[in-house]
Structures are given as structure tokens and as C-alpha cells.
Design a protein around this motif. Structure first.
Motif, mmCIF file in Angstrom:
data_model
loop_
_atom_site.group_PDB
_atom_site.id
_atom_site.type_symbol
_atom_site.label_atom_id
_atom_site.label_comp_id
_atom_site.label_asym_id
_atom_site.label_seq_id
_atom_site.Cartn_x
_atom_site.Cartn_y
_atom_site.Cartn_z
ATOM 1 N N MET A 267 0.838 -1.170 0.000
ATOM 2 C CA MET A 267 0.000 0.000 0.000
ATOM 3 C C MET A 267 0.889 1.243 0.000
ATOM 4 S SD MET A 267 -2.985 1.407 2.621
ATOM 5 C CE MET A 267 -2.523 0.289 3.860
ATOM 6 N N ARG A 268 0.424 2.278 -0.696
ATOM 7 C CA ARG A 268 1.127 3.559 -0.743
ATOM 8 C C ARG A 268 0.127 4.690 -0.554
ATOM 9 N NH1 ARG A 268 4.088 1.977 -6.202
ATOM 10 N NH2 ARG A 268 5.861 0.803 -5.366
ATOM 11 N N ILE A 269 0.555 5.699 0.180
ATOM 12 C CA ILE A 269 -0.266 6.892 0.370
ATOM 13 C C ILE A 269 0.498 8.085 -0.176
ATOM 14 C CG2 ILE A 269 -1.281 8.490 2.047
ATOM 15 C CD1 ILE A 269 -2.033 6.122 3.774
ATOM 16 N N CYS A 270 -0.187 8.863 -1.006
ATOM 17 C CA CYS A 270 0.369 10.091 -1.537
ATOM 18 C C CYS A 270 0.133 11.199 -0.516
ATOM 19 C CB CYS A 270 -0.320 10.446 -2.852
ATOM 20 S SG CYS A 270 0.271 11.978 -3.580
ATOM 21 N N VAL A 271 1.175 11.949 -0.214
ATOM 22 C CA VAL A 271 1.067 13.071 0.715
ATOM 23 C C VAL A 271 1.323 14.358 -0.058
ATOM 24 C CG1 VAL A 271 2.011 14.168 2.783
ATOM 25 C CG2 VAL A 271 1.755 11.671 2.692
ATOM 26 N N PHE A 272 0.305 15.224 -0.066
ATOM 27 C CA PHE A 272 0.444 16.552 -0.645
ATOM 28 C C PHE A 272 0.877 17.488 0.470
ATOM 29 C CE2 PHE A 272 -3.305 14.992 -3.307
ATOM 30 C CZ PHE A 272 -2.520 14.605 -4.374
ATOM 31 N N CYS A 273 1.944 18.236 0.233
ATOM 32 C CA CYS A 273 2.444 19.158 1.247
ATOM 33 C C CYS A 273 3.273 20.234 0.557
ATOM 34 C CB CYS A 273 3.225 18.422 2.322
ATOM 35 S SG CYS A 273 4.501 17.298 1.737
ATOM 36 N N GLY A 274 3.884 21.116 1.351
ATOM 37 C CA GLY A 274 4.461 22.316 0.791
ATOM 38 C C GLY A 274 5.947 22.297 0.506
ATOM 39 N N SER A 275 6.354 23.240 -0.348
ATOM 40 C CA SER A 275 7.773 23.492 -0.593
ATOM 41 C C SER A 275 8.307 24.486 0.439
ATOM 42 C CB SER A 275 7.996 24.014 -2.013
ATOM 43 O OG SER A 275 7.274 25.219 -2.213
ATOM 44 N N ALA A 276 7.438 24.940 1.331
ATOM 45 C CA ALA A 276 7.815 25.770 2.475
ATOM 46 C C ALA A 276 7.434 24.999 3.737
ATOM 47 C CB ALA A 276 7.076 27.110 2.434
ATOM 48 N N GLN A 277 7.923 25.458 4.889
ATOM 49 C CA GLN A 277 7.596 24.792 6.154
ATOM 50 C C GLN A 277 6.578 25.560 6.984
ATOM 51 O OE1 GLN A 277 10.728 23.159 8.565
ATOM 52 N NE2 GLN A 277 11.885 22.484 6.800
ATOM 53 N N GLY A 278 6.210 26.768 6.542
ATOM 54 C CA GLY A 278 5.285 27.569 7.323
ATOM 55 C C GLY A 278 5.984 28.198 8.516
ATOM 56 N N PHE A 279 5.249 29.038 9.234
ATOM 57 C CA PHE A 279 5.839 29.787 10.338
ATOM 58 C C PHE A 279 5.817 29.047 11.667
ATOM 59 C CE2 PHE A 279 4.425 33.590 7.708
ATOM 60 C CZ PHE A 279 5.677 33.781 7.161
ATOM 61 N N SER A 280 4.954 28.050 11.795
ATOM 62 C CA SER A 280 4.863 27.312 13.053
ATOM 63 C C SER A 280 5.614 25.987 12.948
ATOM 64 C CB SER A 280 3.399 27.036 13.393
ATOM 65 O OG SER A 280 3.311 26.169 14.512
ATOM 66 N N PRO A 281 6.382 25.637 13.975
ATOM 67 C CA PRO A 281 7.088 24.338 13.943
ATOM 68 C C PRO A 281 6.126 23.152 13.929
ATOM 69 C CG PRO A 281 7.399 25.419 16.072
ATOM 70 C CD PRO A 281 6.697 26.400 15.184
ATOM 71 N N GLU A 282 4.858 23.370 14.278
ATOM 72 C CA GLU A 282 3.875 22.279 14.278
ATOM 73 C C GLU A 282 3.720 21.647 12.898
ATOM 74 O OE1 GLU A 282 0.343 23.171 17.296
ATOM 75 O OE2 GLU A 282 0.893 24.937 16.083
ATOM 76 N N TYR A 283 3.884 22.455 11.841
ATOM 77 C CA TYR A 283 3.689 21.930 10.488
ATOM 78 C C TYR A 283 4.790 20.945 10.104
ATOM 79 C CZ TYR A 283 0.524 25.912 10.487
ATOM 80 O OH TYR A 283 -0.452 26.816 10.815
ATOM 81 N N ALA A 284 6.033 21.296 10.393
ATOM 82 C CA ALA A 284 7.145 20.375 10.111
ATOM 83 C C ALA A 284 7.068 19.157 11.020
ATOM 84 C CB ALA A 284 8.490 21.091 10.277
ATOM 85 N N GLU A 285 6.671 19.356 12.273
ATOM 86 C CA GLU A 285 6.522 18.220 13.193
ATOM 87 C C GLU A 285 5.463 17.253 12.687
ATOM 88 O OE1 GLU A 285 5.687 20.169 16.920
ATOM 89 O OE2 GLU A 285 7.723 20.991 17.048
ATOM 90 N N ALA A 286 4.355 17.783 12.172
ATOM 91 C CA ALA A 286 3.293 16.920 11.633
ATOM 92 C C ALA A 286 3.788 16.163 10.406
ATOM 93 C CB ALA A 286 2.054 17.746 11.293
ATOM 94 N N ALA A 287 4.519 16.856 9.537
ATOM 95 C CA ALA A 287 5.064 16.192 8.342
ATOM 96 C C ALA A 287 6.004 15.061 8.742
ATOM 97 C CB ALA A 287 5.773 17.208 7.455
#
Length: 180
Positions: free
Chosen positions: A1-21
């Protein structure tokens, strides 16, 4: 099984976004689920890929030739597909995947998610789609989709094609149960 993850070429201003990724990449690898993503080494794309690689997972990137230098194509992937354009990127990512998760991101991330949602609505695929609502990032979008239903511009069954969760484990559980 494979899941495609759509996400950004930036990390955003909150560390929560990179932590979630990072948690999504690690989680997929730990569950033996391959990651398909946009192929870059920057932004949350790089974070999700690095975490999956570090956890021993399969990581497949798909990047258009024009972005392979701009977004700095990731050099440590299981597979990297360099394609001619964005249309081929999305088609290849969809073909390689059994489900989709959208992490916080910008217009490209949203465009990818909306396209696979539209394809599901049209019956082009029957793959489950999920939004990971990190720190309420997608709450306004979810409310807007619900408003579209309320105003008669979106059918309830089309709205239900998108699963939303704030917890990656829960979202992957939902999507895994829906893969036919």
C-alpha cells in the motif's frame, strides 16, 4: 500500500507543520505504507520524505523537470520520477497511490488536493482522501466545504469524500479502512 502526501515546498511559520510532516513520514514507514510525494528536498516535502527514509520506509518522489532544480529534487529516495510537467506529476502520483493525505501547504498543495477530490467526485478513482488538520489549519476550508453543501453547490456525498482528522494515526486508520 502507498499513500500520496500533498504538502508544501515551504515549512510555514509554526514548527507544528514540520513536526506533523515528520510524524506522517515516520508513521507511514512504521506501518509499512509507502510514501508518494512531490519529490523535493525542501519544505514539508523534504521533512516528510526524510522522516520516512529515516524510519526505513519506501519513498517515491515525482517532480516536474522544471522544478527539479528549483525545488531541489531529493537525492535519497527509493525512486524519483522526473516528469515533463505538473499534469504528469499529479497523474503519476495518483497512479502510484492507494490514498491521499493533504498536510498544510500553499496553493500547489490545495490544487493537488482539489484535483484528486474532483476526480473522486467524477468517478475517475475511488481512493480515499484525507486532510490532516494540524492546529486547525484546515478548519476554515472544512467550514467552507460544509457551507457549499448548505448553499447547494456541493453534494453531501461529495463532501463526504474528504475525511478530516487532527491526528495522523487516526487519519491513516480511516484511510486504510477505506482502501478497497
Amino acid at each position: 500500500m502507498r499513500i500520496c502526501v500533498f504538502c508544501g515546498s515551504a515549512q510555514g511559520f509554526s514548527p507544528e507543520y514540520a513536526e506533523a510532516a515528520a510524524s506522517v513520514g515516520k508513521l507511514l514507514a512504521q506501518r509499512g505504507i509507502g510514501l508518494v510525494y512531490g519529490g523535493a528536498s525542501v519544505g514539508t516535502m523534504g521533512v516528510v520524505a526524510d522522516a520516512a527514509i529515516a524510519a526505513g520506509g519506501e519513498v517515491i518522489g515525482v517532480i516536474p523537470e522544471v522544478l527539479s532544480n528549483v525545488e531541489i529534487a531529493h537525492g535519497g529516495l527509493t525512486e524519483l520520477h522526473v516528469v515533463a510537467d505538473m499534469h504528469q506529476r499529479k497523474a503519476k502520483m495518483a497512479a502510484l497511490s492507494d490514498a491521499f493525505i493533504t498536510l498544510p501547504g500553499g496553493i500547489g498543495t490545495l490544487e493537488e488536493m482539489f484535483e484528486v477530490w474532483t476526480w473522486a467526485h467524477l468517478g475517475i478513482h475511488r481512493k480515499p482522501i484525507g486532510l490532516l488538520d494540524v492546529a486547525g489549519y484546515y478548519s476554515p476550508l472544512v467550514a467552507f466545504a460544509d457551507q457549499m453543501v448548505d448553499k447547494g453547490f456541493l453534494r453531501p456525498d461529495t463532501r463526504e469524500l474528504i475525511s478530516v482528522a487532527a491526528d495522523a494515526d487516526k487519519l491513516v486508520d480511516i484511510l486504510s479502512r477505506s482502501i478497497g
